[in-house]
Motif scaffolding. Sequence first.
Motif, short mmCIF file in Angstrom:
data_model
loop_
_atom_site.label_atom_id
_atom_site.label_comp_id
_atom_site.label_asym_id
_atom_site.label_seq_id
_atom_site.Cartn_x
_atom_site.Cartn_y
_atom_site.Cartn_z
N SER A 112 0.81 -1.22 0.00
CA SER A 112 0.00 0.00 0.00
C SER A 112 0.84 1.27 0.00
O SER A 112 0.45 2.29 -0.55
N VAL A 113 2.01 1.20 0.58
CA VAL A 113 2.88 2.39 0.57
C VAL A 113 3.30 2.67 -0.86
O VAL A 113 3.26 3.80 -1.33
N ALA A 114 3.69 1.63 -1.55
CA ALA A 114 4.09 1.77 -2.95
C ALA A 114 2.90 2.19 -3.81
O ALA A 114 3.08 2.86 -4.84
N ALA A 115 1.72 1.79 -3.42
CA ALA A 115 0.52 2.14 -4.19
C ALA A 115 0.16 3.60 -4.01
O ALA A 115 -0.59 4.15 -4.79
N GLY A 116 0.68 4.19 -2.95
CA GLY A 116 0.34 5.60 -2.69
C GLY A 116 -1.04 5.72 -2.07
O GLY A 116 -1.81 6.62 -2.43
N MET A 117 -1.29 4.81 -1.13
CA MET A 117 -2.63 4.76 -0.52
C MET A 117 -3.11 6.15 -0.10
O MET A 117 -2.38 6.94 0.49
N PHE A 118 -4.35 6.41 -0.44
CA PHE A 118 -5.09 7.65 -0.19
C PHE A 118 -4.89 8.71 -1.26
O PHE A 118 -5.71 9.62 -1.36
N PHE A 119 -3.85 8.59 -2.04
CA PHE A 119 -3.66 9.58 -3.10
C PHE A 119 -3.80 8.95 -4.49
O PHE A 119 -3.85 9.65 -5.50
N THR A 120 -3.86 7.63 -4.49
CA THR A 120 -4.05 6.94 -5.76
C THR A 120 -5.48 7.18 -6.25
O THR A 120 -6.39 7.29 -5.42
N PRO A 121 -5.79 7.22 -7.52
CA PRO A 121 -4.84 7.05 -8.61
C PRO A 121 -4.27 8.35 -9.17
O PRO A 121 -3.52 8.31 -10.14
#
Lengths: 721, 589
Positions: A112-121
């Motif tokens: 989730s850190v790599a996914a940019g959780m909360f700011f994705t997409p």
Amino acid sequence: MELTVDDLASFIKEDESNLRLLRKFQMICSGERSSIKLNKSSDIYKKSNDSNTNDISNYEPIGIWQPQKKNGNIAFIRKESKDWMFWETSRKIIYKEKDKNVTARICMIGESVAAGMFFTPFFTPSIALEKMLSESNDEKYDVVDLTKNSISADDLISTVRASLQLEPEIIIIFAGNNWFSEAYFRNDSSISQRQIYSHIIENETPVNVTNKFEKLFKQKAKEILAELQKNIDNTNVKVIFALPASNYSGWDHKTPIPWLGEDGETSRWYRLYSESCQHMTDKNFESALEKGKEMLGIDGGKQPSSNRIVAISFMMLGMFEEAHKYCTKVIDYNNCFNLGTSLPGMPSFIKDIVRKECNNTNIDVVDLEKIFSSHLKNKILDNKIFIDYCHLTPEGFNLAMSSIAPKIKNHLSGGVAIEPKDWRSFLKESTIPKEGNEFKFAVSFFYIGIYTIHMNHCHYGDYNINTAKKFFRDAVSSSDDILNLMEDYIKARSCNFGNGFLLCKAGQRIIKKSNSPLDVPVARFGYGVDPEVIRTICEILDENGKKGELLFDEYLCQYVRLLDKKDGVDISEPQYIDQITSVIRLRLDSEINTRRHLSYFKAKWPKSSFYLASTCKSNIEITITCRLRDAVTNKAQNTTILVNDKLIQELTLSSKWKKIKFELPKESLIYGFNLFTVQWPNLQDNEASKLKEISRAFSTDKDIDLFPTFGEVFSIIAKNI
Amino acid sequence: MNIIGISSYFHDSSCALIQDSELVTAISEERFSRRKNDARLPIRSFRECLKAGHIDITDVDCVAYYENPYKKLERQLKSGFNTCSDFDLTWIDCHKPFREFSEILGYEGKILHYDHHLSHAAGSFYFSGFKDAAILTSDGVGEWETTTYGSGDLSSIDLFNSVKYPNSLGLLYSAITNYLGFKVLNGEYKVMGLAPYGSSYYLGKLEKTLTVNKGKLELDKKYFDFTQISRMYTDDLISLIGFPPRLPESEILECHMNLAKSLQVLLEKTLIEQMNYLKEKVNSNNLCMSGGVALNCVANSKIKNTKLFKNLFIAPASGDAGSALGAAALAHVDLTGERHSHDRLKSVSLGPLYGTLDIIDLLKSMECDYKHYPETDQLLESVASYIADGKVIGWFQGRMEFGPRALGNRSILADPRNPTMRDRLNALIKKREAFRPFAPAILNDHKENHLNLEHPSPFMLETCQVISNIDLPAITHVDGSCRPQTVEKSENKIFYQLIKKFYEKTGCPILVNTSFNVRGEPIVCTPLDALRCFGNSGIDILVLENCLIDRSMLSEDFKKMSEIEMDSVGMSQEAFSSTTKNDGVYSFI
């Protein structure tokens, strides 16, 4: 003498302790060992039936992207699956062949850190990296985001393997926060694991489960790395492993401790805990530090809460070097037990393993903690980089990617085109796409505020609500259109105590404004959102000219009405506050009573608090049914009831349920939500026999509780008089 | 005195409260958890019992458990339980139920337990109103018994003979259900509904698998193996039948229908033989039936038509859910020396109730448009008109029913005369197999004009022929039969009045009455469940007590959210964990 099945059945039926022997026998027969095996690849990513296998039979799915022929080319198309909402959402099609004008393809794989959780997409580390790489010249880079929130180690490995089909030049592995889950102590362990743990519990102490966890975790990490290496051997791909970092200063987590083993120790620990919290509240950090160290002396030094108290004390005394050591210990041992809510984080001893194992390979390791510390000029990482315990701010994405970008450039240029120390040249404010995304950022900040509530339980003060408040204010600063969403949030939470969240119009309006599918469960379930949070949001609405007070009254009303029902309302039910419908393990959080797991509330701390709504118009009759569990039952120590921190009643309880009725005068209440607190007596001293009991129970496949329970509340019925 | 009966751990966990000799409440856990056939310890139902009885944990005098786990363990060990489905053999912990009552429910008092079939027998006899009766219980398996023969006399029950595992009529039926590609414990009803489409072509073959004689029943073990994970039959059965097992969700062919019919005929024949045996042994004009097999309402009608017994009572919740009532009733006898009641159970409206004011609050907070009818008569008038106009109504009134049938409190209602209604209900609303028929609710005083039925049948436990002059395609099965609910004003006033209104408008005193749920979910319990189901189906009008919502009042967003909610509510607990359990096809055995 011939033994029959009847004999076996009689043996088992006769006494529960016979079951224990049978379990040992079972373990020996099954030949299980204590080694951790990685699970086999998940089969939910097998090829879907509608794939045209004739042309694509040589390809395997990459996560939820299924291989298919499209426009004559091999492509990987995103398909629905059980866990679709956890995967990166923006990219529906990934073509196997790169565009001709692309300099290099980089696969980002991680959690989730790599996914940019909360700011994705709309903004993610992958987007940040792509911008950074492309900005310096006219080159084009294809950063393929294959991240997944909550990805397991097993899926990480299979995604890495599958991503090779895209023939990337670089693979970035940005993971490690979630690996603890196969090494931690599970209440529902397999038979063989139970034998091992019950031996530790009985012959060492439950605290030594922590050591076992560490050992298992290290073993697991080596296995993961070996698997990863196996997949990338004999390929030309460059792998960069980014070690995630944790928020040391800006996050708290309250974990109870298991029985310590020596008679009276656990009781003493909790007394010290209460004293240290009081010192911290009084801003007497020297005394808090002293108590904290005493706690560490008792608990073996590997318990998160005691380490946290020492860390906070050092920080408040300006001794950051000293604080760092204890901050690290909190992360290291936070996730030893599945009984508490897990906080993703990569322990320092696992980072050491990764560094060591990758040293002899072609995997480049980037230690983000070092990068962040260097940038902040402080080892104590804080909310400048993090939104919560491990997820990053957009500035954090920038910082993380700016340390990786030069490695990519250097690799592609075949030499050292950029000096590693010049990684800051990649760090630009302009990477963050603020313009035109104000509302999106506002939504992000709002949900971050909601999310931070559910695990950020501080040891003293009201730190967690202040953190949430800051994010709510950041949201408004970003775009005041968010105020409408906040209003709708209160309305949705007021719909059938939050149960009707998604079905009501307010909830539907909120969902339409979400940035990512994961915003939906955060908004909907909002685990831990309580009247304090609602009040805070309403205050901010009032600050900005909206009718926050009115909304708060409506929210309050649905609870107050319950007091007029013939049978009153049970304020120990989660429904009174919020419907707990989360399906993740948060339901096992010892601090939150879900009633999905148990029929009644178990107090894991010396004080247990519940919310009691009131408009102060009448006295309230309280009928409480409760009992002591591990707390002392002698009459010398009473259980006390406080309302809004004022003593109301003393109860003499025993280990059997007792129903007690008393009246709360309206003068003791405030308008709104009152805090109804049960303060339990100290714990019993006879730990050794307790542990024997626990060990035996665990080895016979029973559910056990390694954490002491002060008392239990079956119901607290409140009714207007 | 407060006695709570509990059935749990295998399927359809339930609780029932008998308070001062009155059955106060009974609920199945699935209705709260929204997990179909929820087998877990019924925590929510337990607490609901306390709430309904206005008591708390300290007021409970006894918890009665519906089964003997020690005897069950013996059978499981001896008979070779399908162990592969549970690597850790958690099932050998026979002390678990009583321990969990204490540790998880928090109960500190007296616990009694009764044999499985005794609980079934009690769940029927003690609620029948009979002073004496012959008793037949039949299901998959309890501890060892799969069928019991007994007699009831005032407060005592004597089970004098039994059939033991693995000889089991219920398991035979389940095995063929499995063969026909339906889910065991859930699909037996579908097989019963499929049967009228076929002929008894395979009866001769199926008869080879079973011997019945004077109360004895024996399965030929060559054809069945209940210790396997994914099937209950052997290759020999496949050879015998002559066509391969049907894959789930695949097309239903004529051979499947014929097999279903053959099975149904075999079941009926077997049950009648068992009746004959029972009649020889028990001097009574009354018969009580219970156990999962007693849910086969087609067979029940055949039994009734033999007139072997003058009076028949079948427990409305004949499956294991109803055993919670039986256990509580048995405990009452043990503790007081008397049965709790000599009256016949007249209503199964034993679940929670939600008032109009609460519903209005809910609808307002949802910003959902609705129409409130202060006068019930006007509401009924409107609803009857809607039904006559071809609308499908989601009907939510009063206390929730206990048991598998919806009986006018949590029902979907429609016009039975409408030729397209059945297909519409199956496809859009229930989202289920097209062959499945719907049941009628009929005014009791009109039944003889339309059905070949002389006596009341308030619980939908038997079938009869439709003899009406009115064309009733939605409720008439392919063989001309239906499974009716007769409605009396004294038992369900508002439902009765609704049907009456419809009759006054159309001349037809019958409505389609099917359970208020879509495929895969339990019957709705709360107003919110009803709203969710409404949004997630093709129901035209929702009536919640005195509030009415027309589908046109719903936004597209609402419907979309209902679908999302449906997926997330009751989601598997394993959704976010790394471990999954491998459930066998009959893993509850």
